[in-house]
Design an enzyme around this catalytic site. Sequence first.
Site, short mmCIF file in Angstrom:
data_model
loop_
_atom_site.label_atom_id
_atom_site.label_comp_id
_atom_site.label_asym_id
_atom_site.label_seq_id
_atom_site.Cartn_x
_atom_site.Cartn_y
_atom_site.Cartn_z
CE LYS A 92 -4.35 0.97 2.43
NZ LYS A 92 -4.97 0.87 3.75
O1 G3P Z 1 -7.54 1.77 5.77
C1 G3P Z 1 -7.92 2.94 5.13
C2 G3P Z 1 -9.26 3.48 5.54
O2 G3P Z 1 -10.23 2.46 5.46
C3 G3P Z 1 -9.28 4.23 6.83
O3 G3P Z 1 -10.58 4.48 7.30
O4 G3P Z 1 -12.11 5.15 9.10
O5 G3P Z 1 -9.68 5.77 9.27
O6 G3P Z 1 -11.17 6.89 7.62
P1 G3P Z 1 -10.90 5.64 8.39
#
Ligand code: G3P
Length: 223
Positions: A92
């Site tokens: 990633k």
């Molecule tokens: O892993 C990336 C993403 O899904 C992060 O989500 O909830 O931290 O905005 P969030």
Amino acid sequence: MELYLDTANLEEIREIAGWGVLSGVTTNPTLVAKEFSARGERLTLEGFARHLRAVCEAAGGPVSAEVTALEAEAMVAEGRRLAEIHPHIVVKLPTTVEGLKACKRLSAEGVRVNMTLIFSANQALLAARAGASYVSPFLGRVDDISWDGGELLREIVEMIQVQDLSVKVIAASIRHPRHVTEAALLGADIATMPYPVFQQLLKHPLTDLGLRRFMEDWEKVRP
Ligand code: G3P
């Protein structure tokens, strides 16, 4: 649409994998830090590699592991190390100039790359041109700033279809079950979500009530 868990927690992965519906896992530095802090374990390179290997075994499918370097040369070196940990690993990378450069090089070597922190269709286009296997638009974080995460996903999915690009779309930053339905209807290839959202996908009060009634009625006449 495939369903992924957005977590670095092994118990959560094993639980959802046990349901028979888990296709993969995504992690990020925040999630890994949270996991190691919760266990009171100091993060070492060896410990991180060991944990990722366990995540890959439990997931039984692609596992996105994010680099923490910010410069292309270092990203490539870190990406190669991550990819060697397990065949399930997808590297990633952040969608920056350095991330694009690293994506081009790692993809050319056959390493699968997931370009993350995507907030526009043009960022997704650049990632696809750099050879990314996956792009991860962040629905919830777009909604957080009162823009439309669904509209971002719709544009990206349509652009990939119109342009006949081979990159897959991972709807990320999923906050609630409605995001999952929306992502599926809009044609995302994958939705990655936290464990509580997975639980919410299944739960419905009418299902619980209906089952209780079936069982009560059956008990009345049970042979
Ligand atoms: O892993 C990336 C993403 O899904 C992060 O989500 O909830 O931290 O905005 P969030």
